[in-house]
Design an enzyme around this catalytic site. Sequence first.
Site, mmCIF file in Angstrom:
data_model
loop_
_atom_site.group_PDB
_atom_site.id
_atom_site.type_symbol
_atom_site.label_atom_id
_atom_site.label_comp_id
_atom_site.label_asym_id
_atom_site.label_seq_id
_atom_site.Cartn_x
_atom_site.Cartn_y
_atom_site.Cartn_z
ATOM 1 N N ARG A 11 0.843 -1.201 0.000
ATOM 2 C CA ARG A 11 0.000 0.000 0.000
ATOM 3 C C ARG A 11 0.876 1.249 0.000
ATOM 4 O O ARG A 11 1.747 1.406 0.852
ATOM 5 C CB ARG A 11 -0.897 -0.002 1.246
ATOM 6 N N ARG A 27 -9.461 18.024 9.612
ATOM 7 C CA ARG A 27 -8.436 18.172 10.643
ATOM 8 C C ARG A 27 -8.494 19.560 11.276
ATOM 9 O O ARG A 27 -8.905 20.536 10.636
ATOM 10 C CB ARG A 27 -7.035 17.960 10.042
ATOM 11 N N LYS A 78 -13.259 2.654 0.496
ATOM 12 C CA LYS A 78 -12.987 2.599 1.931
ATOM 13 C C LYS A 78 -14.277 2.950 2.683
ATOM 14 O O LYS A 78 -14.843 4.029 2.499
ATOM 15 C CB LYS A 78 -11.855 3.561 2.299
ATOM 16 N N THR A 102 -6.565 -1.627 9.859
ATOM 17 C CA THR A 102 -6.376 -0.716 10.990
ATOM 18 C C THR A 102 -6.124 -1.438 12.322
ATOM 19 O O THR A 102 -6.957 -2.199 12.796
ATOM 20 C CB THR A 102 -7.558 0.261 11.175
#
Length: 484
Positions: free
Chosen positions: A39, A80, A226, A287
């Site tokens: 990845r 963020r 995702k 994850t």
Amino acid sequence: MPLPAKTHRRTKIVATIGPGCDNEDMLGRLIGAGVDVFRLNFSHGSVKNHGQVAERIRRQSRHAGRYVGILADLQGPKIRIGGFETGSVQLTAGDPFCLDITLDSEKGDSRRVGVEYQSLPQQVAVDDILLLDDGKLRLRVDDVTDTAVDCTVLIGGKLSSRKGVNKLGGGLAAPALTEKDREDIAGMGNIAPDFVAVSFVSSHRDIDLARELLEAVQVEAAIIAKIERAEVVADSKLLDSIIRASDGIMVARGDLGVEVGDAQLIGIQKDLISRTRKLDRLVITATQMMESMINNSMPTRAEVFDVANAVLDGTDAVMLSAETAVGQYPVEVVTAMADAAIGAERHPVARTSRYRLDREFSSAQETVALSAMYGANHFPGVCGLAALTEHGNTPTMMSRLSSGLPIFGLSRQHRTLQKLSLCRGVIPLYFDVTAFQPEDLDARILEFLLDGGYLNRGDFLLLTMGSTAGEAGKTNQMKILTVE
């Protein structure tokens, strides 16, 4: 007595590239340890840098004589906070804290911080719970203006610059493909990834757009959606439309777990894997699978069980992130993950399936593919299945049925073989069907697999192919061959 054929791990391993493993030597060692797909994380590094790493991966995979895939993971619209003048602050429960879209990006303090996402005030309401730094800190919204969100700290702690913002239950819906993502896709021609992962997908239109952008730069890549928004997993019709539009999904347990809560995530993961396999798509579970191995040479028992449970659920692949990107023991963590997967695959649950017993087939190709799997699972002596394939559809369909048998994806198309590197139970092998006369084909296939150590004399092999070799989508034959 014949020697045993090669040990076959069905579940694939995806490893993230980072400073800890992007050199030639380490890439070769990781491939040797069992990595099937690498990845490239586009949240870090330039397109040029990723292209250089991709060259190293392909060079090392050629040295190893294996097809190893490359997954380009787009950054997406991660929401963020801005920066703090001191780099970080300490928030205390009960204190006020403001998220201000007008504040300078580097002027945050213990009472206020900037936010990069300008639409935040329009997407939150009083009493919403905001989650910072993957849920480590919690804020309750007390008031909302056009430019700021005033909150009270519910759970405090250290907060550093640029940490992510989520809303409990989901609902912060920035477009999935940002301007940066579009620029990254435009530069992917030199990388030629086998898979592209789209972050924070909210509808099938995100997948359609990504496919259009990739086609515009002539990049033939399978698209992985995702799944990390709470509102997506809450709507089964929406979820199914996203799965059908993509070539596979990633159960992105980081942001998804923050939005739905870890207790709910357990059942959601199982449902996502089952749902995706039933729709004939690939699924990656990702994850924190072995996060303790960032700094330790051995996994915890809980981490081994986590990997094993995903394998028993039927995931195509399990993914490592920081464990290989920045961890101290990248080779050891891949080895530990491979061992956990093989251990789980020995359990009868991983080798049996009732999938599709109550459904009709939709094509001759599907009928042959799944009939072959049923026959192989119920005929003692069959030690594997071989599928002559142009696009990889037949072995992919086969892999949706649980089995302990290897599926040999035999193709002359390198792009097809690269994409099969992510498919559970499939061993991609280069075989040019057009190089042989039809009457010699069966013998040449057996000879090829026998010489490769995949079969033993006296084994049975179940073969699927088309009546006209080398044509895509024409699989209509099934044979049982004996290794003489």
